[in-house]
Scaffold this motif. Structure first.
Motif, PDB file in Angstrom:
ATOM      1  N   SER A   1      71.034   4.832  74.654  1.00 60.92           N
ATOM      2  CA  SER A   1      70.075   4.307  75.626  1.00 60.92           C
ATOM      3  C   SER A   1      69.056   3.366  75.013  1.00 60.92           C
ATOM      4  O   SER A   1      68.187   2.876  75.707  1.00 60.92           O
ATOM      5  CB  SER A   1      69.357   5.469  76.307  1.00 60.92           C
ATOM      6  OG  SER A   1      68.599   6.186  75.362  1.00 60.92           O
ATOM      7  N   LYS A   2      69.150   3.114  73.695  1.00 64.28           N
ATOM      8  CA  LYS A   2      68.197   2.226  73.019  1.00 64.28           C
ATOM      9  C   LYS A   2      68.944   1.073  72.368  1.00 64.28           C
ATOM     10  O   LYS A   2      70.025   1.260  71.833  1.00 64.28           O
ATOM     11  CB  LYS A   2      67.424   2.985  71.946  1.00 64.28           C
ATOM     12  CG  LYS A   2      66.582   4.113  72.481  1.00 64.28           C
ATOM     13  CD  LYS A   2      65.880   4.836  71.354  1.00 64.28           C
ATOM     14  CE  LYS A   2      65.099   6.019  71.889  1.00 64.28           C
ATOM     15  NZ  LYS A   2      64.420   6.743  70.802  1.00 64.28           N
ATOM     16  N   LEU A   3      68.322  -0.095  72.412  1.00 64.49           N
ATOM     17  CA  LEU A   3      68.895  -1.268  71.759  1.00 64.49           C
ATOM     18  C   LEU A   3      67.791  -1.973  71.007  1.00 64.49           C
ATOM     19  O   LEU A   3      66.740  -2.267  71.566  1.00 64.49           O
ATOM     20  CB  LEU A   3      69.512  -2.209  72.800  1.00 64.49           C
ATOM     21  CG  LEU A   3      70.111  -3.521  72.278  1.00 64.49           C
ATOM     22  CD1 LEU A   3      71.262  -3.255  71.322  1.00 64.49           C
ATOM     23  CD2 LEU A   3      70.585  -4.374  73.450  1.00 64.49           C
TER      24      LEU A   3
ATOM     25  N   ILE B   1      64.285  -1.018  74.825  1.00 65.26           N
ATOM     26  CA  ILE B   1      64.772  -2.207  74.128  1.00 65.26           C
ATOM     27  C   ILE B   1      63.667  -2.746  73.230  1.00 65.26           C
ATOM     28  O   ILE B   1      62.504  -2.809  73.626  1.00 65.26           O
ATOM     29  CB  ILE B   1      65.289  -3.281  75.114  1.00 65.26           C
ATOM     30  CG1 ILE B   1      66.016  -4.401  74.351  1.00 65.26           C
ATOM     31  CG2 ILE B   1      64.183  -3.822  75.997  1.00 65.26           C
ATOM     32  CD1 ILE B   1      66.885  -5.279  75.240  1.00 65.26           C
ATOM     33  N   TYR B   2      64.043  -3.043  72.005  1.00 64.61           N
ATOM     34  CA  TYR B   2      63.113  -3.579  71.012  1.00 64.61           C
ATOM     35  C   TYR B   2      63.466  -5.050  70.783  1.00 64.61           C
ATOM     36  O   TYR B   2      64.528  -5.350  70.247  1.00 64.61           O
ATOM     37  CB  TYR B   2      63.227  -2.803  69.694  1.00 64.61           C
ATOM     38  CG  TYR B   2      62.992  -1.321  69.842  1.00 64.61           C
ATOM     39  CD1 TYR B   2      61.700  -0.813  69.909  1.00 64.61           C
ATOM     40  CD2 TYR B   2      64.056  -0.436  69.910  1.00 64.61           C
ATOM     41  CE1 TYR B   2      61.481   0.552  70.040  1.00 64.61           C
ATOM     42  CE2 TYR B   2      63.851   0.929  70.042  1.00 64.61           C
ATOM     43  CZ  TYR B   2      62.556   1.414  70.105  1.00 64.61           C
ATOM     44  OH  TYR B   2      62.346   2.761  70.241  1.00 64.61           O
ATOM     45  N   LEU B   3      62.577  -5.940  71.195  1.00 65.27           N
ATOM     46  CA  LEU B   3      62.801  -7.378  71.067  1.00 65.27           C
ATOM     47  C   LEU B   3      61.682  -8.051  70.277  1.00 65.27           C
ATOM     48  O   LEU B   3      61.415  -9.232  70.448  1.00 65.27           O
ATOM     49  CB  LEU B   3      62.904  -8.011  72.465  1.00 65.27           C
ATOM     50  CG  LEU B   3      64.094  -7.564  73.309  1.00 65.27           C
ATOM     51  CD1 LEU B   3      63.963  -8.066  74.742  1.00 65.27           C
ATOM     52  CD2 LEU B   3      65.402  -8.028  72.687  1.00 65.27           C
ATOM     53  N   SER B   4      61.038  -7.315  69.413  1.00 66.96           N
ATOM     54  CA  SER B   4      59.921  -7.848  68.623  1.00 66.96           C
ATOM     55  C   SER B   4      60.398  -8.877  67.602  1.00 66.96           C
ATOM     56  O   SER B   4      61.562  -8.884  67.211  1.00 66.96           O
ATOM     57  CB  SER B   4      59.225  -6.714  67.874  1.00 66.96           C
ATOM     58  OG  SER B   4      58.706  -5.786  68.783  1.00 66.96           O
ATOM     59  N   ASN B   5      59.450  -9.714  67.171  1.00 62.44           N
ATOM     60  CA  ASN B   5      59.703 -10.701  66.120  1.00 62.44           C
ATOM     61  C   ASN B   5      60.869 -11.623  66.434  1.00 62.44           C
ATOM     62  O   ASN B   5      61.732 -11.865  65.598  1.00 62.44           O
ATOM     63  CB  ASN B   5      59.921 -10.011  64.772  1.00 62.44           C
ATOM     64  CG  ASN B   5      58.711  -9.241  64.337  1.00 62.44           C
ATOM     65  OD1 ASN B   5      57.606  -9.755  64.332  1.00 62.44           O
ATOM     66  ND2 ASN B   5      58.907  -7.984  63.991  1.00 62.44           N
TER      67      ASN B   5
ATOM     68  N   HIS C   1      60.940   1.522  78.378  1.00 60.12           N
ATOM     69  CA  HIS C   1      60.110   1.118  77.249  1.00 60.12           C
ATOM     70  C   HIS C   1      60.615  -0.222  76.713  1.00 60.12           C
ATOM     71  O   HIS C   1      61.825  -0.396  76.546  1.00 60.12           O
ATOM     72  CB  HIS C   1      60.167   2.165  76.133  1.00 60.12           C
ATOM     73  CG  HIS C   1      59.952   3.563  76.621  1.00 60.12           C
ATOM     74  ND1 HIS C   1      58.695   4.053  76.916  1.00 60.12           N
ATOM     75  CD2 HIS C   1      60.827   4.545  76.897  1.00 60.12           C
ATOM     76  CE1 HIS C   1      58.819   5.304  77.331  1.00 60.12           C
ATOM     77  NE2 HIS C   1      60.103   5.626  77.338  1.00 60.12           N
ATOM     78  N   ILE C   2      59.685  -1.126  76.444  1.00 54.23           N
ATOM     79  CA  ILE C   2      60.054  -2.427  75.899  1.00 54.23           C
ATOM     80  C   ILE C   2      59.067  -2.838  74.817  1.00 54.23           C
ATOM     81  O   ILE C   2      57.865  -2.608  74.948  1.00 54.23           O
ATOM     82  CB  ILE C   2      60.146  -3.505  77.006  1.00 54.23           C
ATOM     83  CG1 ILE C   2      60.714  -4.817  76.439  1.00 54.23           C
ATOM     84  CG2 ILE C   2      58.796  -3.720  77.671  1.00 54.23           C
ATOM     85  CD1 ILE C   2      61.083  -5.819  77.519  1.00 54.23           C
ATOM     86  N   SER C   3      59.598  -3.405  73.762  1.00 57.18           N
ATOM     87  CA  SER C   3      58.766  -3.952  72.699  1.00 57.18           C
ATOM     88  C   SER C   3      59.002  -5.457  72.639  1.00 57.18           C
ATOM     89  O   SER C   3      60.112  -5.902  72.383  1.00 57.18           O
ATOM     90  CB  SER C   3      59.117  -3.312  71.358  1.00 57.18           C
ATOM     91  OG  SER C   3      58.349  -3.912  70.338  1.00 57.18           O
TER      92      SER C   3
END
Length: 164
Positions: A55-57, A81-85, A102-104
């Motif tokens: 469930s996490k990308l 989803i982690y879309l940082s940097n 949750h989103i980054s």
């Protein structure tokens, strides 16, 4: 090369260069092809895997500049989803992730409030990390986010006060 690590149901992709002994490197994805889907599909081709995942990308620091059309098989399970940097200047396309909680988006190129409007379709969004973007210095930034995402409980790790 595109390296990855799978842990706790999360696929983590990292963009790396691979090269020969002379040190010249070549990227797995082409310049101009830096959207979320292209990066994920390049990883799938390299590793010869199906689209099934947890469930996490995490796509941190892989030079993504747009989200693009996400395949349905990838959309359904993603809650985080982690879309940082990266190089995102808008979040168009994020609306496809209907289960997103949750989103980054920290340290991207988000400048204008109206470029966050797609977050309105993320009805389940509870937390957002968005520090390091110029948009956070805009007047009424927090109010705009709360208007877009009424279920939001934290911004940049800070719990929001609930009004009685």
């Amino acid at each position: 090369m595109l390296s990855y690590c799978v842990f706790l149901g999360c696929i983590v992709l990292t963009m790396l260069k691979y090269g020969n002994s002379q040190g010249s490197g070549q990227s797995l994805i082409k310049d101009g092809d830096n959207d979320l889907v292209s990066v994920f599909e390049a990883w799938q081709r390299k590793k010869n895997v199906s689209g099934s995942m947890g469930s996490k990308l995490s796509l941190v620091g892989v030079r993504i500049n747009c989200i693009g059309k996400i395949p349905d098989t990838l959309c359904v399970p993603i809650k985080t989803i982690y879309l940082s940097n990266n190089m995102l200047s808008d979040v168009d396309g994020i609306s496809q992730l209907t289960n997103l909680q949750h989103i980054s988006l920290s340290d991207n190129q988000l400048v204008y409030l109206e470029k966050l409007v797609s977050l309105k379709t993320c009805k389940r969004l509870e937390s957002i990390a968005i520090g390091g973007n110029k948009v956070t210095r805009m007047p009424y930034f927090r109010e705009y986010l709360l208007d877009c995402c009424p279920r939001l409980r934290s911004i940049d790790g800070k719990r929001l006060q609930t009004s009685s």
